[in-house]
Write a protein that holds these residues in place. Structure first.
Motif, mmCIF file in Angstrom:
data_model
loop_
_atom_site.group_PDB
_atom_site.id
_atom_site.type_symbol
_atom_site.label_atom_id
_atom_site.label_comp_id
_atom_site.label_asym_id
_atom_site.label_seq_id
_atom_site.Cartn_x
_atom_site.Cartn_y
_atom_site.Cartn_z
ATOM 1 N N PRO A 74 92.899 63.207 40.783
ATOM 2 C CA PRO A 74 93.432 64.092 39.741
ATOM 3 C C PRO A 74 92.559 64.161 38.489
ATOM 4 C CG PRO A 74 95.145 62.646 40.602
ATOM 5 C CD PRO A 74 93.843 62.140 41.143
ATOM 6 N N VAL A 75 92.602 65.299 37.825
ATOM 7 C CA VAL A 75 91.936 65.494 36.534
ATOM 8 C C VAL A 75 93.019 65.802 35.499
ATOM 9 C CG1 VAL A 75 90.318 66.919 35.213
ATOM 10 C CG2 VAL A 75 89.792 66.301 37.586
ATOM 11 N N ILE B 219 98.290 66.971 34.858
ATOM 12 C CA ILE B 219 97.219 67.069 35.848
ATOM 13 C C ILE B 219 96.962 68.557 36.076
ATOM 14 C CG2 ILE B 219 96.509 66.539 38.216
ATOM 15 C CD1 ILE B 219 96.980 64.049 36.422
ATOM 16 N N VAL B 220 95.734 68.991 35.817
ATOM 17 C CA VAL B 220 95.448 70.428 35.934
ATOM 18 C C VAL B 220 94.555 70.759 37.127
ATOM 19 C CG1 VAL B 220 95.854 71.004 33.520
ATOM 20 C CG2 VAL B 220 93.586 70.184 34.234
ATOM 21 N N GLY B 221 93.991 69.724 37.749
ATOM 22 C CA GLY B 221 93.127 69.964 38.903
ATOM 23 C C GLY B 221 92.862 68.670 39.643
ATOM 24 N N VAL B 222 92.193 68.789 40.780
ATOM 25 C CA VAL B 222 91.803 67.610 41.559
ATOM 26 C C VAL B 222 90.374 67.806 42.072
ATOM 27 C CG1 VAL B 222 94.157 67.063 42.323
ATOM 28 C CG2 VAL B 222 92.715 68.560 43.734
ATOM 29 N N GLU B 223 89.685 66.686 42.295
ATOM 30 C CA GLU B 223 88.374 66.747 42.952
ATOM 31 C C GLU B 223 88.515 66.234 44.379
ATOM 32 O OE1 GLU B 223 85.156 64.449 41.193
ATOM 33 O OE2 GLU B 223 83.715 65.198 42.674
ATOM 34 N N ALA B 224 88.010 67.003 45.327
ATOM 35 C CA ALA B 224 88.016 66.584 46.727
ATOM 36 C C ALA B 224 86.815 65.680 46.982
ATOM 37 C CB ALA B 224 87.949 67.806 47.637
ATOM 38 N N LEU B 225 87.054 64.518 47.585
ATOM 39 C CA LEU B 225 85.976 63.560 47.877
ATOM 40 C C LEU B 225 86.025 63.190 49.355
ATOM 41 C CD1 LEU B 225 86.574 61.493 44.645
ATOM 42 C CD2 LEU B 225 84.436 62.709 45.170
ATOM 43 N N ALA B 226 84.884 63.341 50.017
ATOM 44 C CA ALA B 226 84.820 63.088 51.462
ATOM 45 C C ALA B 226 85.006 61.600 51.758
ATOM 46 C CB ALA B 226 83.476 63.568 52.003
ATOM 47 N N ARG B 227 85.735 61.311 52.810
ATOM 48 C CA ARG B 227 85.948 59.937 53.258
ATOM 49 C C ARG B 227 85.664 59.825 54.744
ATOM 50 N NH1 ARG B 227 85.395 59.184 48.824
ATOM 51 N NH2 ARG B 227 86.690 58.165 47.265
ATOM 52 N N TRP B 228 85.030 58.718 55.121
ATOM 53 C CA TRP B 228 84.745 58.477 56.530
ATOM 54 C C TRP B 228 85.277 57.108 56.912
ATOM 55 C CZ3 TRP B 228 79.201 57.705 58.958
ATOM 56 C CH2 TRP B 228 79.332 57.660 60.352
ATOM 57 N N THR C 58 98.988 73.870 48.835
ATOM 58 C CA THR C 58 100.163 73.035 48.565
ATOM 59 C C THR C 58 100.132 72.407 47.176
ATOM 60 O OG1 THR C 58 99.174 70.948 49.334
ATOM 61 C CG2 THR C 58 100.119 72.406 51.019
ATOM 62 N N LEU C 59 99.127 72.775 46.379
ATOM 63 C CA LEU C 59 98.946 72.120 45.083
ATOM 64 C C LEU C 59 99.013 73.122 43.935
ATOM 65 C CD1 LEU C 59 95.765 69.967 45.870
ATOM 66 C CD2 LEU C 59 98.138 69.156 45.830
ATOM 67 N N PRO C 60 99.366 72.623 42.733
ATOM 68 C CA PRO C 60 99.171 73.457 41.552
ATOM 69 C C PRO C 60 97.733 73.270 41.064
ATOM 70 C CG PRO C 60 100.227 71.414 40.917
ATOM 71 C CD PRO C 60 99.972 71.325 42.411
ATOM 72 N N GLY C 61 97.243 74.143 40.218
ATOM 73 C CA GLY C 61 95.940 73.937 39.577
ATOM 74 C C GLY C 61 94.756 74.168 40.496
ATOM 75 N N ALA D 102 89.827 64.675 31.560
ATOM 76 C CA ALA D 102 89.320 63.361 31.963
ATOM 77 C C ALA D 102 89.747 63.008 33.379
ATOM 78 C CB ALA D 102 89.793 62.296 30.989
ATOM 79 N N GLN D 103 88.913 62.171 33.985
ATOM 80 C CA GLN D 103 89.103 61.772 35.376
ATOM 81 C C GLN D 103 88.663 60.315 35.475
ATOM 82 O OE1 GLN D 103 86.786 64.383 37.865
ATOM 83 N NE2 GLN D 103 87.096 63.200 39.739
ATOM 84 N N GLY D 104 89.361 59.513 36.237
ATOM 85 C CA GLY D 104 88.938 58.120 36.383
ATOM 86 C C GLY D 104 90.053 57.239 36.884
#
Ligand code: C2E
Ligand code: MG
Ligand code: MG
Ligand code: MG
Length: 275
Positions: free
Chosen positions: A46-47, A55-64, A104-107, A249-251
Motif C-alpha cells: 500500500p501507498v 491508502i490511495v494506491g498499491v505497488e505490485a511486486l513479483a514473488r517467486w 477489486t481495489l480502489p485507487g 509514503a510507502q514502507g
C-alpha cells in the motif's frame, strides 16, 4: 602458448565459481518453467496519502515461491530475467495480473518495468489491451521506470508519449540513486517521483539526507510532480515527512507487501488513525 594458457586456466579455475555457474543455469531454467506455468505471484504494498491518511494506491511486486528453494528474492530473479531475456514476459505477466486485481481495489496500481520491457515496441498495445479487457480506467495504472531508462531520452521520449497518450501515469522509481540528471525532469512529462529508501531511511540520522529530501520536495512541487517516499520504516520518518509537506509514503511501517487476501482485509479495516 599452450603452457601459458594452462597457467592462465589453473590460476583462474575456481570450483566454487563453476558451482555458481551451474547453480545459475538451473535457477534460470526453473525461472523459465515458472514463467511458463504461471508460478510467479504478486504481492501488493500500500501507498499512504499523508494528508488524508488513506491508502490511495498499491505497488505490485513479483514473488517467486520455488517448490524446493522456497522464496527467491526479486533481487536475484529480476536481474536473472533481465540477463536471460525473460524480463519482458515476466513484466507482462505482472501487468496483466496487477490489472486483473485492480478491478477489486480502489485507487491505482503501480507496476515495475525494466528497461527492456519499457522499450519493447509492443508494450503500449499490450497495456491498452489489458486495460480494455479488465475495464480498468487508464489513470489507475502507474508504470514505474528507472532513471536508467530516462538517461536515453531519444529512445524513451517516443515510448513515454505513446504510453501517456493512453492515459496511464508514469513514476520514476528509486529516484536519486542511479543516473540522476535533473534535465530529464523537465524534458519528460512525469507524474510521480519515488524517492529511494536510501534517503528516507536516514531521516532522523542524517541532516544531509534530510536536506536532500527537502530539496526534492521543493523541486517536485515546482515541476508539478507528486513525491512518494519509499522505505518508511519508523514512526519518526513518517512524522518528519508529514511536517516537511511530503504527500505520499510507502514502507514497512505503513504496510509490508502482502497477498490480495491480506490486502483486501487491510483496506477494509483501514482507519485514518491506523498509522
Ligand atoms: P522497488 O520497485 O524499488 O520496490 C521496493 C522494494 O522495497 C521492494 O522490494 C519492497 O518489498 C521493499 N520495501 C518496501 N518497503 C520497505 C521498507 O520499509 N524497508 C525496506 N528495507 N524495504 C522496503 P522487493 O519486493 O524485494 O523488490 C526489489 C526490486 O525488484 C524492486 O524495487 C524492483 O526494482 C524489482 N521488482 C520487483 N517486482 C518487479 C517486477 O514485477 N518487474 C520488474 N521489472 N522489477 C520488479
Ligand atoms: Mg518500484
Ligand atoms: Mg523503488
Ligand atoms: Mg528499489
Amino acid at each position: 602458448a599452450q603452457a601459458r594458457l594452462e597457467r592462465h586456466w589453473v590460476a583462474h579455475y575456481d570450483p566454487r565459481r563453476s558451482q555458481d555457474v551451474r547453480e545459475q543455469m538451473s535457477l534460470e531454467s526453473d525461472l523459465h518453467e515458472a514463467l511458463e506455468r504461471g508460478e510467479l505471484s504478486l504481492y501488493f504494498q500500500p501507498v499512504l496519502d499523508l494528508c488524508r491518511e488513506q491508502i490511495v494506491g498499491v505497488e505490485a511486486l513479483a514473488r517467486w515461491f520455488h517448490p524446493t528453494r522456497g522464496a527467491v528474492s526479486p533481487g536475484v530473479f529480476i536481474p536473472l530475467a533481465e540477463e536471460r531475456g525473460l524480463i519482458r514476459a515476466l513484466d507482462r505477466m505482472v501487468l496483466e495480473e496487477a490489472l486483473r486485481t485492480a478491478v477489486t481495489l480502489p485507487g491505482w496500481v503501480a507496476v515495475n518495468l525494466s528497461a527492456q520491457s519499457f522499450l519493447d515496441p509492443g508494450l503500449p498495445k499490450f497495456v491498452w489491451d489489458c486495460l480494455d479487457r479488465f475495464g480498468v480506467e487508464p489513470w489507475r495504472l502507474v508504470l514505474e521506470i528507472t532513471e536508467r531508462v530516462l538517461a536515453l531520452p531519444a529512445k524513451a521520449q517516443p515510448v513515454l508519449k505513446e504510453l501517456q497518450a493512453l492515459g496511464v501515469q508514469v513514476a520514476v522509481d528509486d529516484f536519486g540513486t542511479g543516473y540522476s540528471s535533473l534535465s530529464y525532469l523537465r524534458e519528460f512529462n512525469l507524474n510521480y517521483l519515488k524517492v529511494d529508501q536510501a534517503f528516507t531511511g536516514r531521516i532522523g540520522a542524517s541532516q544531509k539526507d534530510e536536506a536532500v529530501l527537502e530539496g526534492i520536495l521543493i523541486l517536485a512541487a515546482g515541476l508539478g510532480l507528486r513525491v512518494i517516499a519509499e522505505g518508511v520504516e519508523k514512526p519518526i520518518q513518517l512524522r518528519w515527512l508529514k511536517e516537511a509537506g511530503g504527500e505520499l509514503a510507502q514502507g514497512y511501517h505503513i504496510a509490508r507487501p502482502m497477498g490480495t487476501e491480506a490486502l483486501h482485509q487491510l483496506l477494509e479495516n483501514w482507519q485514518p488513525s491506523s498509522r
